[in-house]
Design a protein around this motif. Structure first.
Motif, PDB file in Angstrom:
ATOM      1  N   SER A 272       7.334  -1.825 -13.834  1.00 28.79           N
ATOM      2  CA  SER A 272       8.207  -1.904 -15.015  1.00 28.79           C
ATOM      3  C   SER A 272       7.453  -1.551 -16.290  1.00 28.79           C
ATOM      4  CB  SER A 272       8.795  -3.325 -15.127  1.00 28.79           C
ATOM      5  OG  SER A 272       9.535  -3.662 -13.976  1.00 28.79           O
ATOM      6  N   TYR A 273       6.124  -1.824 -16.331  1.00 34.73           N
ATOM      7  CA  TYR A 273       5.339  -1.540 -17.545  1.00 34.73           C
ATOM      8  C   TYR A 273       5.277  -0.043 -17.864  1.00 34.73           C
ATOM      9  CZ  TYR A 273       3.766  -6.321 -16.685  1.00 34.73           C
ATOM     10  OH  TYR A 273       3.734  -7.665 -16.460  1.00 34.73           O
ATOM     11  N   VAL A 274       5.400   0.791 -16.830  1.00 34.88           N
ATOM     12  CA  VAL A 274       5.299   2.243 -17.056  1.00 34.88           C
ATOM     13  C   VAL A 274       6.491   2.760 -17.845  1.00 34.88           C
ATOM     14  CG1 VAL A 274       5.015   4.472 -15.869  1.00 34.88           C
ATOM     15  CG2 VAL A 274       3.994   2.405 -14.908  1.00 34.88           C
ATOM     16  N   ALA A 275       7.568   1.966 -17.931  1.00 37.69           N
ATOM     17  CA  ALA A 275       8.749   2.415 -18.670  1.00 37.69           C
ATOM     18  C   ALA A 275       8.458   2.605 -20.156  1.00 37.69           C
ATOM     19  CB  ALA A 275       9.893   1.415 -18.480  1.00 37.69           C
ATOM     20  N   PHE A 276       7.512   1.817 -20.708  1.00 36.49           N
ATOM     21  CA  PHE A 276       7.265   1.880 -22.151  1.00 36.49           C
ATOM     22  C   PHE A 276       6.806   3.271 -22.600  1.00 36.49           C
ATOM     23  CE2 PHE A 276       4.952   0.898 -26.087  1.00 36.49           C
ATOM     24  CZ  PHE A 276       5.963   0.267 -26.795  1.00 36.49           C
ATOM     25  N   PRO A 277       5.770   3.901 -22.002  1.00 37.56           N
ATOM     26  CA  PRO A 277       5.438   5.269 -22.425  1.00 37.56           C
ATOM     27  C   PRO A 277       6.519   6.278 -22.072  1.00 37.56           C
ATOM     28  CG  PRO A 277       4.085   4.605 -20.560  1.00 37.56           C
ATOM     29  CD  PRO A 277       4.799   3.381 -21.033  1.00 37.56           C
TER      30      PRO A 277
ATOM     31  N   ALA B 127       0.815  -1.218   0.000  1.00 34.85           N
ATOM     32  CA  ALA B 127       0.000   0.000   0.000  1.00 34.85           C
ATOM     33  C   ALA B 127       0.838   1.253   0.000  1.00 34.85           C
ATOM     34  CB  ALA B 127      -0.927  -0.017   1.220  1.00 34.85           C
ATOM     35  N   ALA B 128       2.148   1.125   0.292  1.00 32.39           N
ATOM     36  CA  ALA B 128       3.015   2.306   0.351  1.00 32.39           C
ATOM     37  C   ALA B 128       3.204   2.953  -1.012  1.00 32.39           C
ATOM     38  CB  ALA B 128       4.372   1.916   0.943  1.00 32.39           C
ATOM     39  N   VAL B 129       2.871   2.245  -2.107  1.00 32.15           N
ATOM     40  CA  VAL B 129       3.074   2.810  -3.440  1.00 32.15           C
ATOM     41  C   VAL B 129       1.981   3.808  -3.795  1.00 32.15           C
ATOM     42  CG1 VAL B 129       4.290   0.743  -4.215  1.00 32.15           C
ATOM     43  CG2 VAL B 129       1.819   0.934  -4.594  1.00 32.15           C
ATOM     44  N   LEU B 130       0.870   3.792  -3.089  1.00 31.38           N
ATOM     45  CA  LEU B 130      -0.254   4.662  -3.476  1.00 31.38           C
ATOM     46  C   LEU B 130       0.097   6.151  -3.412  1.00 31.38           C
ATOM     47  CD1 LEU B 130      -3.241   2.731  -1.848  1.00 31.38           C
ATOM     48  CD2 LEU B 130      -2.606   2.857  -4.258  1.00 31.38           C
TER      49      LEU B 130
ATOM     50  N   TRP C  40       9.206   7.523 -10.716  1.00 31.28           N
ATOM     51  CA  TRP C  40       9.007   6.170 -11.271  1.00 31.28           C
ATOM     52  C   TRP C  40      10.024   5.185 -10.718  1.00 31.28           C
ATOM     53  CZ3 TRP C  40      12.454   3.836 -14.952  1.00 31.28           C
ATOM     54  CH2 TRP C  40      12.038   2.572 -15.375  1.00 31.28           C
ATOM     55  N   LEU C  41      11.274   5.632 -10.552  1.00 32.43           N
ATOM     56  CA  LEU C  41      12.289   4.746  -9.983  1.00 32.43           C
ATOM     57  C   LEU C  41      11.963   4.372  -8.544  1.00 32.43           C
ATOM     58  CD1 LEU C  41      15.567   6.352 -11.437  1.00 32.43           C
ATOM     59  CD2 LEU C  41      14.477   4.185 -12.118  1.00 32.43           C
ATOM     60  N   VAL C  42      11.401   5.327  -7.792  1.00 32.06           N
ATOM     61  CA  VAL C  42      10.994   5.026  -6.415  1.00 32.06           C
ATOM     62  C   VAL C  42       9.917   3.943  -6.422  1.00 32.06           C
ATOM     63  CG1 VAL C  42       9.861   5.950  -4.364  1.00 32.06           C
ATOM     64  CG2 VAL C  42      11.669   7.261  -5.507  1.00 32.06           C
ATOM     65  N   LEU C  43       8.922   4.103  -7.299  1.00 31.65           N
ATOM     66  CA  LEU C  43       7.863   3.092  -7.384  1.00 31.65           C
ATOM     67  C   LEU C  43       8.410   1.757  -7.871  1.00 31.65           C
ATOM     68  CD1 LEU C  43       5.035   5.296  -8.946  1.00 31.65           C
ATOM     69  CD2 LEU C  43       5.095   4.377  -6.622  1.00 31.65           C
ATOM     70  N   LEU C  44       9.364   1.807  -8.825  1.00 35.58           N
ATOM     71  CA  LEU C  44       9.942   0.571  -9.334  1.00 35.58           C
ATOM     72  C   LEU C  44      10.707  -0.171  -8.241  1.00 35.58           C
ATOM     73  CD1 LEU C  44      10.356  -1.130 -11.920  1.00 35.58           C
ATOM     74  CD2 LEU C  44      12.441   0.184 -12.353  1.00 35.58           C
ATOM     75  N   ALA C  45      11.352   0.585  -7.369  1.00 38.60           N
ATOM     76  CA  ALA C  45      12.070  -0.055  -6.262  1.00 38.60           C
ATOM     77  C   ALA C  45      11.099  -0.694  -5.278  1.00 38.60           C
ATOM     78  CB  ALA C  45      12.958   0.969  -5.555  1.00 38.60           C
TER      79      ALA C  45
ATOM     80  N   SER D 181       3.037   7.709  -3.562  1.00 35.63           N
ATOM     81  CA  SER D 181       4.018   8.043  -4.603  1.00 35.63           C
ATOM     82  C   SER D 181       3.398   7.988  -5.996  1.00 35.63           C
ATOM     83  CB  SER D 181       5.212   7.078  -4.516  1.00 35.63           C
ATOM     84  OG  SER D 181       5.858   7.186  -3.264  1.00 35.63           O
ATOM     85  N   ALA D 182       2.516   7.009  -6.214  1.00 35.98           N
ATOM     86  CA  ALA D 182       1.858   6.913  -7.514  1.00 35.98           C
ATOM     87  C   ALA D 182       0.969   8.126  -7.770  1.00 35.98           C
ATOM     88  CB  ALA D 182       1.055   5.624  -7.599  1.00 35.98           C
ATOM     89  N   CYS D 183       0.261   8.596  -6.747  1.00 36.15           N
ATOM     90  CA  CYS D 183      -0.584   9.787  -6.908  1.00 36.15           C
ATOM     91  C   CYS D 183       0.260  11.014  -7.223  1.00 36.15           C
ATOM     92  CB  CYS D 183      -1.408  10.009  -5.648  1.00 36.15           C
ATOM     93  SG  CYS D 183      -2.657   8.732  -5.359  1.00 36.15           S
ATOM     94  N   VAL D 184       1.405  11.152  -6.526  1.00 36.54           N
ATOM     95  CA  VAL D 184       2.302  12.282  -6.805  1.00 36.54           C
ATOM     96  C   VAL D 184       2.815  12.208  -8.234  1.00 36.54           C
ATOM     97  CG1 VAL D 184       4.468  13.380  -6.160  1.00 36.54           C
ATOM     98  CG2 VAL D 184       2.925  12.537  -4.377  1.00 36.54           C
ATOM     99  N   LEU D 185       3.204  10.993  -8.694  1.00 34.52           N
ATOM    100  CA  LEU D 185       3.680  10.834 -10.073  1.00 34.52           C
ATOM    101  C   LEU D 185       2.597  11.228 -11.071  1.00 34.52           C
ATOM    102  CD1 LEU D 185       5.695   9.885 -12.181  1.00 34.52           C
ATOM    103  CD2 LEU D 185       4.868   7.541 -11.841  1.00 34.52           C
ATOM    104  N   ALA D 186       1.361  10.818 -10.816  1.00 33.49           N
ATOM    105  CA  ALA D 186       0.273  11.167 -11.735  1.00 33.49           C
ATOM    106  C   ALA D 186       0.066  12.676 -11.810  1.00 33.49           C
ATOM    107  CB  ALA D 186      -1.010  10.474 -11.297  1.00 33.49           C
ATOM    108  N   VAL D 187       0.146  13.361 -10.670  1.00 34.83           N
ATOM    109  CA  VAL D 187      -0.055  14.813 -10.655  1.00 34.83           C
ATOM    110  C   VAL D 187       1.088  15.529 -11.358  1.00 34.83           C
ATOM    111  CG1 VAL D 187      -0.213  16.825  -9.153  1.00 34.83           C
ATOM    112  CG2 VAL D 187      -1.489  14.751  -8.594  1.00 34.83           C
ATOM    113  N   VAL D 188       2.336  15.109 -11.066  1.00 36.30           N
ATOM    114  CA  VAL D 188       3.494  15.752 -11.689  1.00 36.30           C
ATOM    115  C   VAL D 188       3.469  15.546 -13.208  1.00 36.30           C
ATOM    116  CG1 VAL D 188       6.021  15.698 -11.855  1.00 36.30           C
ATOM    117  CG2 VAL D 188       4.895  15.597  -9.612  1.00 36.30           C
ATOM    118  N   TYR D 189       3.127  14.350 -13.644  1.00 33.23           N
ATOM    119  CA  TYR D 189       3.060  14.079 -15.082  1.00 33.23           C
ATOM    120  C   TYR D 189       1.982  14.949 -15.734  1.00 33.23           C
ATOM    121  CZ  TYR D 189       3.060  11.409 -19.427  1.00 33.23           C
ATOM    122  OH  TYR D 189       3.152  11.034 -20.763  1.00 33.23           O
ATOM    123  N   ALA D 190       0.809  15.037 -15.114  1.00 35.69           N
ATOM    124  CA  ALA D 190      -0.275  15.855 -15.679  1.00 35.69           C
ATOM    125  C   ALA D 190       0.119  17.321 -15.738  1.00 35.69           C
ATOM    126  CB  ALA D 190      -1.535  15.671 -14.841  1.00 35.69           C
TER     127      ALA D 190
END
Length: 436
Positions: free
Chosen positions: A79-84, A33-36, A68-73, A38-47
């Motif tokens: 790993s799938y997010v690397a493609f876009p 659950a700790a990825v949630l 993304w590297l933090v989430l990958l760790a 960081s994932a939300c922050v990544l989504a906001v920064v990307y947008a």
């Protein structure tokens, strides 16, 4: 280009779709659950980077990659997010930096996969490397498509400018040709006739009474012929739409032909107008409706002609895309439509108002002060000319018959002899047309 914009939107959508796929285990309680957060922050920064489109995207790319590297760790499922991200590097970075960034991201994916269950296997290496290769090749194809699209757009813009310049040149050539034609017509008809009238008038000054009558008759006939020529010029300059129909009917036909489905409304009691006023209103309607058909993308359009006390008004309205009055096209092309409308109405002492805004349609209103055109006064030049004498009953050239031998009566006291009394030549020129 719309197609390239659609490709970019598809890539951004793929990023969020793959991010959601990677978050699915955590959302379902099967992953950390700790990825949630960081994932939300990544989504906001990307947008934020997609919406603001920074001029220097380096800091934004670094922030997205770090998150993304933090989430990958935390979870190798990211790993799938690397493609876009591969496409993002190719699009936002120079080639000399994009390829190393893709290689580093691929290595990070391989390392994350190797740290998972089963350790490092050939499939865990081949998969990320193949994905990176596909992304690079697709990126080059996308770049070629973008370059070709820009080249086509430049070609289209150049063709549009050339078409407008050619149309303007053709209008100017037509105007000059019409001026030359009218100059030739006036020189060969009206100017020659007026020259003949001048010479006949001069000849009449020194002619006898009978010769004066002949000169005046010839002057009347020549003036009548020139009046007919002048009326022929005016009739030839009248638009064909006004030759066989009054102004309201002509505007109704133009409206139905130019913008099918457009409404035409007539207010007030129609009355005859000067030809120049009818021509100006007809041309204004044609130009305004042509703009509606070409540019407005309107669902409804209407033309209203109103006869008021001392003036006539013409309104052309559409509910199309509109524009900002005073601003020219984005590509810098010169336009002459509204300028020509204003000049045409201003020459008649009227006013032209244009109201429009982007997305709110356009309204063009013209007001022209007029006086109803009354019937032309009948011109009868022959009324000032003595009637032709009947054959065999012409006036005696010598009204005083010879009384026989003896002195002839002389002029009375105070009488000043006129040159025509005795010295005017009998054979003075009677008529003729000379070059101006």
């Amino acid at each position: 280009m719309p197609s390239l914009r659609l490709v970019r939107l598809a890539l951004h959508g793929a990023f969020y779709a793959l991010l959601l796929v990677a978050l699915a285990p955590a959302l379902l309680g099967a992953g950390p659950a700790a990825v949630l957060p960081s994932a939300c922050v990544l989504a906001v920064v990307y947008a934020a980077g997609v919406v603001r489109r920074p001029r220097r995207p380096g800091p934004w790319l670094a922030a997205v990659t770090a998150l993304w590297l933090v989430l990958l760790a935390m979870d190798h499922g990211f790993s799938y997010v690397a493609f876009p991200l591969f496409f993002l590097y190719l699009h936002a970075m120079p080639v000399r930096w994009a390829h190393p960034a893709i290689a580093a991201a691929t290595a990070a994916v391989v390392a994350a996969q190797a740290a998972g269950p089963g350790g490092l296997t050939p499939a865990k290496v081949i998969g990320p490397v193949a994905g990176a290769a596909v992304a690079v090749l697709t990126g080059y194809g996308y770049a070629a498509l973008s370059k070709e699209s820009r080249r086509r757009q430049l070609l289209i813009d150049d063709l549009v400018r050339t078409r407008d310049e050619l149309a303007a040149a053709q209008r100017e050539a037509g105007r000059l040709a019409e001026r030359q034609r009218l100059a030739r017509e006036i020189h060969d008809t009206l100017a020659q006739g007026l020259s003949s009238i001048v010479l006949l008038a001069r000849a009449a000054e020194s002619a006898g009474p009978q010769a004066v009558r002949e000169r005046v008759r010839e002057i009347g006939r020549t003036a009548a012929d020139n009046l007919a020529e002048a009326r022929r010029f005016v009739q030839a300059l009248t638009p064909p739409a006004l030759e066989d129909a009054p102004l309201p009917e002509a505007l109704r036909r133009v409206t139905a032909r130019t913008v099918p489905g457009a409404a035409f409304r007539l207010d007030g009691q129609p009355c005859p107008l000067p030809v120049e006023t009818e021509v100006a209103l007809l041309r204004l309607t044609q130009e305004a409706l042509a703009n509606v058909a070409r540019h407005a993308r309107a669902e409804h359009a209407a033309v209203t002609l109103a006869y008021l006390d001392g003036q006539v008004t013409l309104d052309v309205f559409d509910d199309g895309v509109g524009f900002t009055p005073g601003e020219g096209p984005a590509d810098g092309r010169r336009t002459f439509g509204l300028h020509g409308m204003r000049e045409r109405i201003a020459e008649l002492g009227g006013t032209l108002t244009v109201e429009s805004a982007p997305g709110e349609g356009t309204a063009i209103a013209a007001t022209v002060p007029v006086r109803a055109a009354g019937p032309e006064p009948a011109v009868r030049l022959e009324s000032a000319v003595p009637p032709e004498p009947a054959a065999g009953h012409g006036p005696d050239p010598d009204p005083d018959p010879d009384p026989g031998p003896g002195p002839r009566p002389g002029p009375g006291p105070g009488h000043t002899p006129h040159p025509g009394d005795a010295s005017a030549p009998a054979g003075a020129p009677a008529t003729g047309t000379v070059a101006a």
